[in-house]
Write an enzyme that holds these catalytic residues in place. Sequence first.
Site, short mmCIF file in Angstrom:
data_model
loop_
_atom_site.label_atom_id
_atom_site.label_comp_id
_atom_site.label_asym_id
_atom_site.label_seq_id
_atom_site.Cartn_x
_atom_site.Cartn_y
_atom_site.Cartn_z
N CYS A 1 -72.57 36.53 18.59
CA CYS A 1 -72.43 37.96 18.91
C CYS A 1 -71.85 38.06 20.32
O CYS A 1 -71.26 37.10 20.83
CB CYS A 1 -73.76 38.70 18.77
N ASN B 1 -75.51 37.15 22.96
CA ASN B 1 -76.43 36.09 22.50
C ASN B 1 -77.87 36.36 22.94
O ASN B 1 -78.64 35.42 23.18
CB ASN B 1 -75.97 34.70 22.99
N ARG C 1 -78.43 40.16 18.57
CA ARG C 1 -78.12 39.93 17.17
C ARG C 1 -78.07 38.45 16.77
O ARG C 1 -78.68 38.05 15.77
CB ARG C 1 -76.78 40.60 16.82
N SER C 2 -77.30 37.63 17.52
CA SER C 2 -77.13 36.25 17.05
C SER C 2 -78.39 35.39 17.14
O SER C 2 -78.61 34.54 16.27
CB SER C 2 -75.93 35.57 17.72
N ASP D 1 -74.55 46.70 17.09
CA ASP D 1 -75.13 46.23 18.34
C ASP D 1 -76.30 47.14 18.73
O ASP D 1 -76.10 48.34 18.94
CB ASP D 1 -74.03 46.27 19.42
P1 4NP Z 1 -75.87 41.17 21.45
O1 4NP Z 1 -76.17 42.54 22.25
O2 4NP Z 1 -74.38 40.99 21.48
O3 4NP Z 1 -76.39 41.48 20.07
O4 4NP Z 1 -76.63 40.09 22.16
C1 4NP Z 1 -75.73 42.77 23.55
C2 4NP Z 1 -76.43 42.22 24.60
C3 4NP Z 1 -76.02 42.49 25.90
C4 4NP Z 1 -74.92 43.29 26.14
C5 4NP Z 1 -74.22 43.83 25.06
C6 4NP Z 1 -74.64 43.57 23.77
N1 4NP Z 1 -74.52 43.58 27.47
O5 4NP Z 1 -73.57 44.37 27.65
O6 4NP Z 1 -75.11 43.04 28.41
#
Ligand code: 4NP
Length: 172
Positions: free
Chosen positions: A13, A16, A19-20, A136
């Site tokens: 994702c 990390n 989701r992942s 997300d």
């Molecule tokens: P992920 O979610 O891709 O599912 O781990 C996110 C985690 C952090 C951020 C964006 C999406 N961020 O912008 O920090």
Amino acid sequence: MSSQSPYKVLCVCLGNICRSPTAEVILRHFCDAQQLDVLVDSAGTSNYHPNKAPDSRSQRHAKKRGYDLSSLRARQLTIDDFSEFDLILAMDQENLNDIQALQKRALAQATLQPLKAHIALMSEHDPVYTRQALPDPYYGEAEDFERVLDQCESSAKAWVELFKQQALNNKL
Ligand code: 4NP
């Protein structure tokens, strides 16, 4: 598909941390339940949260369904992952585009290591969320974290059915 053992799957994702890691633990759980020789890991296309544990909301919602994410640590997707893993699963289309862009760089740099990774959406074979993005949840609410769990369980079951067929055909 590789006949090497174990078959290696990487869930990817953006960060990390939501989701992942959720997809990693759920896919591992369903593979282990079917005694499939599959190794599962996860990574992010970004390096926003290096070595961080999964988001506390992801951990809390996952724990309510019996999944423990606490030991996982975030890392960024690398060029080496394309030769290390058999299958790379993108959580959404943007992740897929970013993975494919890095794969192009990996191909340009490839020397002796064959790039074996097949790239697909996590929801590729999902009968409920077919080819849908895993939304997300980072800026979302409790229901968004529950949706991640629902969709990861559904998509992971579909991959496990495919892996079982491939194992029966000695292709896994
Ligand atoms: P992920 O979610 O891709 O599912 O781990 C996110 C985690 C952090 C951020 C964006 C999406 N961020 O912008 O920090």
